[in-house]
Design a protein around this motif. Structure first.
Motif, PDB file in Angstrom:
ATOM      1  N   HIS A  71       0.842  -1.206   0.000  1.00  0.00           N
ATOM      2  CA  HIS A  71       0.000   0.000   0.000  1.00  0.00           C
ATOM      3  C   HIS A  71       0.871   1.248   0.000  1.00  0.00           C
ATOM      4  N   PRO A  72       0.572   2.216  -0.862  1.00  0.00           N
ATOM      5  CA  PRO A  72       1.408   3.421  -0.983  1.00  0.00           C
ATOM      6  C   PRO A  72       1.502   4.234   0.316  1.00  0.00           C
ATOM      7  N   ASP A  73       0.465   4.235   1.136  1.00  0.00           N
ATOM      8  CA  ASP A  73       0.509   5.004   2.375  1.00  0.00           C
ATOM      9  C   ASP A  73       1.458   4.390   3.405  1.00  0.00           C
ATOM     10  N   LYS A  74       1.703   3.096   3.302  1.00  0.00           N
ATOM     11  CA  LYS A  74       2.604   2.433   4.244  1.00  0.00           C
ATOM     12  C   LYS A  74       4.062   2.579   3.851  1.00  0.00           C
ATOM     13  N   LEU A  75       4.337   2.931   2.598  1.00  0.00           N
ATOM     14  CA  LEU A  75       5.713   2.932   2.091  1.00  0.00           C
ATOM     15  C   LEU A  75       6.250   4.339   1.841  1.00  0.00           C
ATOM     16  N   HIS A  76       5.832   5.298   2.622  1.00  0.00           N
ATOM     17  CA  HIS A  76       6.278   6.669   2.406  1.00  0.00           C
ATOM     18  C   HIS A  76       7.743   6.885   2.770  1.00  0.00           C
ATOM     19  N   SER A  77       8.349   5.954   3.499  1.00  0.00           N
ATOM     20  CA  SER A  77       9.755   6.112   3.875  1.00  0.00           C
ATOM     21  C   SER A  77      10.711   5.601   2.789  1.00  0.00           C
ATOM     22  N   LEU A  78      10.186   4.926   1.777  1.00  0.00           N
ATOM     23  CA  LEU A  78      11.037   4.408   0.694  1.00  0.00           C
ATOM     24  C   LEU A  78      11.405   5.511  -0.281  1.00  0.00           C
ATOM     25  N   PRO A  79      12.459   5.309  -1.069  1.00  0.00           N
ATOM     26  CA  PRO A  79      12.786   6.277  -2.131  1.00  0.00           C
ATOM     27  C   PRO A  79      11.664   6.335  -3.173  1.00  0.00           C
ATOM     28  N   LYS A  80      11.604   7.423  -3.900  1.00  0.00           N
ATOM     29  CA  LYS A  80      10.521   7.650  -4.873  1.00  0.00           C
ATOM     30  C   LYS A  80      10.428   6.542  -5.914  1.00  0.00           C
ATOM     31  N   GLN A  81      11.549   6.054  -6.379  1.00  0.00           N
ATOM     32  CA  GLN A  81      11.569   4.999  -7.401  1.00  0.00           C
ATOM     33  C   GLN A  81      10.871   3.735  -6.880  1.00  0.00           C
ATOM     34  N   GLU A  82      11.182   3.340  -5.670  1.00  0.00           N
ATOM     35  CA  GLU A  82      10.571   2.146  -5.091  1.00  0.00           C
ATOM     36  C   GLU A  82       9.101   2.379  -4.746  1.00  0.00           C
ATOM     37  N   GLN A  83       8.757   3.605  -4.386  1.00  0.00           N
ATOM     38  CA  GLN A  83       7.352   3.933  -4.134  1.00  0.00           C
ATOM     39  C   GLN A  83       6.523   3.775  -5.402  1.00  0.00           C
ATOM     40  N   LYS A  84       7.078   4.186  -6.532  1.00  0.00           N
ATOM     41  CA  LYS A  84       6.361   4.054  -7.806  1.00  0.00           C
ATOM     42  C   LYS A  84       6.166   2.585  -8.177  1.00  0.00           C
ATOM     43  N   LYS A  85       7.205   1.770  -7.963  1.00  0.00           N
ATOM     44  CA  LYS A  85       7.083   0.337  -8.241  1.00  0.00           C
ATOM     45  C   LYS A  85       6.017  -0.303  -7.356  1.00  0.00           C
TER      46      LYS A  85
END
Length: 135
Positions: A74-88
């Motif tokens: 879920h995108p809301d849980k992964l806000h600490s990741l870099p932008k590239q990994e968030q998009k994936k």
């Protein structure tokens, strides 16, 4: 003699735009109501592989797998990741959401299975690899 006024060309334009928008909305609702029209998207995606379930899995198993994967990606849980990994992760989340939507509904699942079974084995989608229909 009374002169009859004719409507100008510009006066009919809003009506034409309204009719066009109405016809477009009707066509979209018909497209979403007919699962057979989605075959172009379906031949590129392996929904069973996206949820990591077998093709004979029941809806309870599919829903459980979806919930587990949805919490993971879920995108809301992964806000600490870099932008590239968030998009994936966002792309993966949308794919598993679409897979759940198709596989839980009995009608769309039957249509999806019919479309996939109509393809030769080498052309069937495999999760994690590109489809032969992609350029």
């Amino acid at each position: 003699r009374a002169r009859r006024e004719t409507p100008r060309r510009g006066a009919m334009r809003p009506l034409r735009v309204l009719l066009f928008a109405l016809a477009l909305a009707v066509s979209f609702t018909q497209a979403s109501a007919d699962p057979e029209r989605n075959y172009l998207r379906w031949v590129r995606r392996d929904f069973y592989g996206a949820l990591n379930v077998s093709s004979d899995a029941n809806t309870t198993t599919i829903s459980k797998r979806y919930r587990r994967l949805a919490l993971q990606f879920h995108p809301d849980k992964l806000h600490s990741l870099p932008k590239q990994e968030q998009k994936k992760a966002d792309v993966t989340f949308k794919e598993i959401a679409e897979a759940k939507e198709v596989l839980v509904n009995a009608d769309t699942r039957a249509a999806y299975d019919k479309v996939i079974s109509g393809l030769p084995r080498f052309a069937r989608p495999k999760y994690g690899s590109r489809s032969i229909f992609d350029k």
